[in-house]
Design an enzyme around this catalytic site. Sequence first.
Site, PDB file in Angstrom:
ATOM      1  N   SER A  62      46.126  49.803  34.387  1.00  0.00           N
ATOM      2  CA  SER A  62      46.811  49.980  33.098  1.00  0.00           C
ATOM      3  C   SER A  62      46.374  51.278  32.416  1.00  0.00           C
ATOM      4  O   SER A  62      45.299  51.818  32.701  1.00  0.00           O
ATOM      5  CB  SER A  62      46.500  48.795  32.177  1.00  0.00           C
ATOM      6  OG  SER A  62      46.859  47.587  32.806  1.00  0.00           O
TER       7      SER A  62
HETATM    8  N1  SAM Z   1      43.362  44.769  35.094  1.00  0.00           N
HETATM    9  C1  SAM Z   1      43.721  45.679  36.144  1.00  0.00           C
HETATM   10  C2  SAM Z   1      42.892  46.916  36.142  1.00  0.00           C
HETATM   11  O1  SAM Z   1      42.012  47.066  35.292  1.00  0.00           O
HETATM   12  O2  SAM Z   1      43.114  47.742  37.047  1.00  0.00           O
HETATM   13  C3  SAM Z   1      45.195  46.007  36.164  1.00  0.00           C
HETATM   14  C4  SAM Z   1      45.994  44.841  36.576  1.00  0.00           C
HETATM   15  S1  SAM Z   1      47.571  45.162  37.281  1.00  0.00           S
HETATM   16  C5  SAM Z   1      48.485  45.731  35.902  1.00  0.00           C
HETATM   17  C6  SAM Z   1      48.054  43.461  37.496  1.00  0.00           C
HETATM   18  C7  SAM Z   1      47.334  42.781  38.654  1.00  0.00           C
HETATM   19  O3  SAM Z   1      47.607  41.377  38.585  1.00  0.00           O
HETATM   20  C8  SAM Z   1      47.792  43.223  40.029  1.00  0.00           C
HETATM   21  O4  SAM Z   1      46.705  43.678  40.781  1.00  0.00           O
HETATM   22  C9  SAM Z   1      48.427  41.975  40.632  1.00  0.00           C
HETATM   23  O5  SAM Z   1      48.271  41.869  42.027  1.00  0.00           O
HETATM   24  C10 SAM Z   1      47.660  40.894  39.893  1.00  0.00           C
HETATM   25  N2  SAM Z   1      48.293  39.563  39.875  1.00  0.00           N
HETATM   26  C11 SAM Z   1      49.596  39.243  39.724  1.00  0.00           C
HETATM   27  N3  SAM Z   1      49.750  37.903  39.747  1.00  0.00           N
HETATM   28  C12 SAM Z   1      48.520  37.370  39.905  1.00  0.00           C
HETATM   29  C13 SAM Z   1      48.020  36.029  39.981  1.00  0.00           C
HETATM   30  N4  SAM Z   1      48.815  34.957  39.933  1.00  0.00           N
HETATM   31  N5  SAM Z   1      46.692  35.848  40.134  1.00  0.00           N
HETATM   32  C14 SAM Z   1      45.851  36.919  40.217  1.00  0.00           C
HETATM   33  N6  SAM Z   1      46.259  38.203  40.157  1.00  0.00           N
HETATM   34  C15 SAM Z   1      47.580  38.428  39.987  1.00  0.00           C
END
Ligand code: SAM
Length: 230
Positions: A62
């Site tokens: 993000s």
């Molecule tokens: N917080 C992260 C960072 O600091 O880099 C950015 C997160 S990114 C915008 C969203 C993440 O959520 C992705 O890596 C995606 O694979 C993960 N994601 C989506 N659905 C998920 C779920 N049900 N459980 C765990 N992770 C999930």
Amino acid sequence: MSKFEELRRELVSRLREEGVIRSKLVEEAMLAVPRELFVPPELRSYAYEDHPLPIGFGQTISAPHMVALMTEELNVEPGHRVLEVGTGSGYQAAILAYIVSKDPRGRVYTIERIPQLAHQALRNILSTKNPRITNFVTIFVGDGSKGLERYAPFDRIIVTAAAPRIPQALVEQLAPGGRMVIPVGSRWEQVLCIVDKDREGRIKVRYSIPCIFVPLVGENGWRENELGIT
Ligand code: SAM
């Protein structure tokens, strides 16, 4: 001072002037965690531009202003037990760890559904070589839309992927007096929701700013068939 450190200081002071960073704790954490270690090596020169960046598998780290804003809204304190859903690069988890580790009872549990990203996040976190980060984060692989029952309840929950609705499982895993920050809405635009659980277990939802996140994929998020993922 290294070039990256100089750029980090400039970015943090801009976010403070814009009113995104409001507290000393968030400011210290944003200054302490090197974002360049959490982006792919070929994108390091963009690490201090205030944008999301690709991290592979169609996912993103993000934008710094969104990390700062969500951390402020979360109102996380030293000693808190925090659950993050959506580890991605591990950057948000590192920021949270830096804050909670001011009291040794603090802990960040972070869960990612894509195993390769979870492994890369672990490498990123270890590369900081900062015990206030490395000793306070545990990474799990799985469907975080169901929370992490085994380690509940949590003082704080932060979801960094977009949910179609607030997952009841996460509300249940929030401690009395706890808070959750979660983007909720359609595939293409969401509102950042602040969910408070009072001491009696009553829930109150406040709406913060509009935002755009990649989808939360899972049992209590978007289903893979709804997204065209096979
Ligand atoms: N917080 C992260 C960072 O600091 O880099 C950015 C997160 S990114 C915008 C969203 C993440 O959520 C992705 O890596 C995606 O694979 C993960 N994601 C989506 N659905 C998920 C779920 N049900 N459980 C765990 N992770 C999930």
